[in-house]
Design an enzyme around this catalytic site. Structure first.
Site, mmCIF file in Angstrom:
data_model
loop_
_atom_site.group_PDB
_atom_site.id
_atom_site.type_symbol
_atom_site.label_atom_id
_atom_site.label_comp_id
_atom_site.label_asym_id
_atom_site.label_seq_id
_atom_site.Cartn_x
_atom_site.Cartn_y
_atom_site.Cartn_z
ATOM 1 N N GLY A 220 0.851 -1.182 0.047
ATOM 2 C CA GLY A 220 -0.346 0.097 0.029
ATOM 3 C C GLY A 220 0.960 1.185 -0.036
ATOM 4 O O GLY A 220 1.800 1.305 0.987
ATOM 5 N N ARG B 284 10.685 -1.514 -3.859
ATOM 6 C CA ARG B 284 9.636 -1.402 -4.972
ATOM 7 C C ARG B 284 9.429 -0.217 -5.800
ATOM 8 O O ARG B 284 9.855 0.831 -5.094
ATOM 9 C CB ARG B 284 8.172 -1.667 -4.367
ATOM 10 C CG ARG B 284 7.874 -3.033 -3.586
ATOM 11 C CD ARG B 284 6.498 -3.239 -3.031
ATOM 12 N NE ARG B 284 5.695 -3.574 -4.442
ATOM 13 C CZ ARG B 284 4.235 -3.673 -4.092
ATOM 14 N NH1 ARG B 284 3.653 -3.428 -2.772
ATOM 15 N NH2 ARG B 284 3.479 -3.756 -5.129
ATOM 16 N N ASP C 289 -0.853 4.662 -6.676
ATOM 17 C CA ASP C 289 0.319 4.611 -6.116
ATOM 18 C C ASP C 289 1.290 5.818 -6.985
ATOM 19 O O ASP C 289 2.595 6.047 -6.375
ATOM 20 C CB ASP C 289 1.033 3.138 -6.788
ATOM 21 C CG ASP C 289 0.423 2.169 -5.858
ATOM 22 O OD1 ASP C 289 -0.868 1.905 -6.291
ATOM 23 O OD2 ASP C 289 0.876 1.618 -5.020
ATOM 24 N N LYS D 289 -3.227 -0.292 -8.681
ATOM 25 C CA LYS D 289 -3.114 -1.783 -8.851
ATOM 26 C C LYS D 289 -3.819 -2.064 -10.367
ATOM 27 O O LYS D 289 -4.872 -1.735 -10.897
ATOM 28 C CB LYS D 289 -4.098 -2.372 -7.685
ATOM 29 C CG LYS D 289 -4.139 -3.838 -7.554
ATOM 30 C CD LYS D 289 -2.817 -4.466 -7.877
ATOM 31 C CE LYS D 289 -1.590 -3.980 -6.754
ATOM 32 N NZ LYS D 289 -0.441 -4.459 -6.833
#
Ligand SMILES: CSC[C@H]1O[C@H](OP(=O)(O)O)[C@H](O)[C@@H]1O
Length: 350
Positions: free
Chosen positions: A47, A86, A231, A242
């Protein structure tokens, strides 16, 4: 105990292992930046906002490990390790940059104390701004409607309350909406494992559907709005979220259903002109070949597994942040929004 993704213990960060939810509650203790980077990379914590908060605590842990030798220069390897965990959620890099700025010029115990204080403030601030964001977002949801949401954008993805799920929570508490349809969100199943679980704990009427059911739901007229997280949002309003979000935006556009993005301003990356420049994380093939370790495909079948896709701003009705609402986002509207004053939040993590 109140639900939280991260539990800070001053010398240790406990991360709720979201890979095991909703059936098992396991905590992963993190003692240094290496542990936190692993937790982010392996989606123990996931998240966008939660990733940023975890990274900030990772910097604080790295500083504590350095002790009297702590300096920004000596923290560089830890910052790099966290940055490489990430690639898509800009909140990670926003948090690392913010920590670097406040620690510049400090050393030893002074640096450690400041790192801990800033990480705790980032955590508390995210929780507070999510409530502010939710207040701005409620009026975007049609009165008495059912809302479709994707992935997980709740307490588990943030410092608490949530972004899109925070808007849903506040709307439900105020009697604004009738309920939620949650897409399961293959392949990682954030919707079925996390969102439906969070909403059921809060008593919000939720119906779980497979991602392939979204189209017929929208065609039925039952969905009043779609709200999702983000994101990374670029300068023109293009939004990475996503995988599956872009398809939902196309469906919502076709069915003339409002498509809303909810995210803190920290998710906006004005350095990127448009979504074509957003790095999209490619994840392991077995995430698609298996569900929770159970094979659902041939063991060696080739797989395409991007973790995110990019929704063009033209398909987004509104972006809601803690500063307000960007209606029909474009470069000028995003720029004007970023010029708005940032709300002040005080206090440490409660
Ligand atoms: C509150 S935004 C959360 C955002 O992050 C999720 O991705 P992941 O579960 O891979 O970290 C998804 O894109 C959500 O919208």
């Amino acid at each position: 105990m109140e639900l939280t993704a991260l539990c800070w213990h001053r010398q240790r960060l406990d991360v709720l292992d979201q890979r095991a939810l909703p059936h098992d509650t396991r905590w992963m203790p993190c003692h240094d930046a290496t542990d936190v980077a692993s937790a982010i990379r392996d989606m123990v914590v996931r998240g966008a906002p939660a990733i940023g908060i975890a990274a900030a605590y990772g910097v604080a842990l790295a500083a504590q490990r350095l002790g009297a030798e702590a300096s920004l220069e000596r923290l560089a390897p830890a910052l790099q390790q966290l940055a490489e965990s990430r690639p898509t959620a800009v909140n990670l890099f926003w948090a690392l940059e913010r920590m670097g700025k406040v620690l510049a010029g400090l050393e030893g115990e002074a640096l450690i104390a400041r790192a801990v204080a800033e990480a705790e403030h980032i955590h508390a601030e995210d929780l507070a701004l999510n409530h502010r964001l939710a207040e701005h977002g409620v009026s975007l949801l049609p009165q008495g409607s059912f809302i479709y949401t994707h992935c997980n954008t709740g307490t588990l993805a943030t410092g608490g309350h949530g972004t899109a799920l925070g808007v849903i929570r506040t709307a439900w508490q105020g009697g604004r909406i009738a309920g939620v349809y949650a897409g399961e969100t293959r392949p990682w199943m954030q919707g079925s494992r996390l969102t439906s679980w969070e909403l059921m704990q809060d008593g919000v009427p939720v119906t779980l559907v497979t991602d392939s059911m979204a189209a017929v739901l929208m065609q039925s007229g039952r969905i009043g709005a779609v709200i999702v997280g983000a994101d990374r949002i670029t300068a023109n309003g293009d939004t990475a979220n996503k995988i599956g979000t872009y398809g939902l935006a196309v469906l919502a556009h076709h069915h003339r259903i409002p498509f809303i993005v909810a995210a803190p301003v920290a998710t906006i990356d004005p350095q990127l002109a448009d979504g074509s420049a957003i790095p999209i994380e490619q994840r392991p093939a077995d995430e698609v070949r298996q569900i929770h370790g159970v094979p659902v495909a041939p063991a060696t079948v080739p797989v395409f597994n991007p973790a995110f896709d990019v929704t063009p701003a033209g398909l987004i009705s509104a972006i809601v942040t803690e500063r307000g609402v960007i209606t029909r986002p474009d470069t000028a509207a995003v720029r004007a929004h970023l010029a708005l004053p940032a709300p002040e939040f005080a206090g440490a993590h409660s």
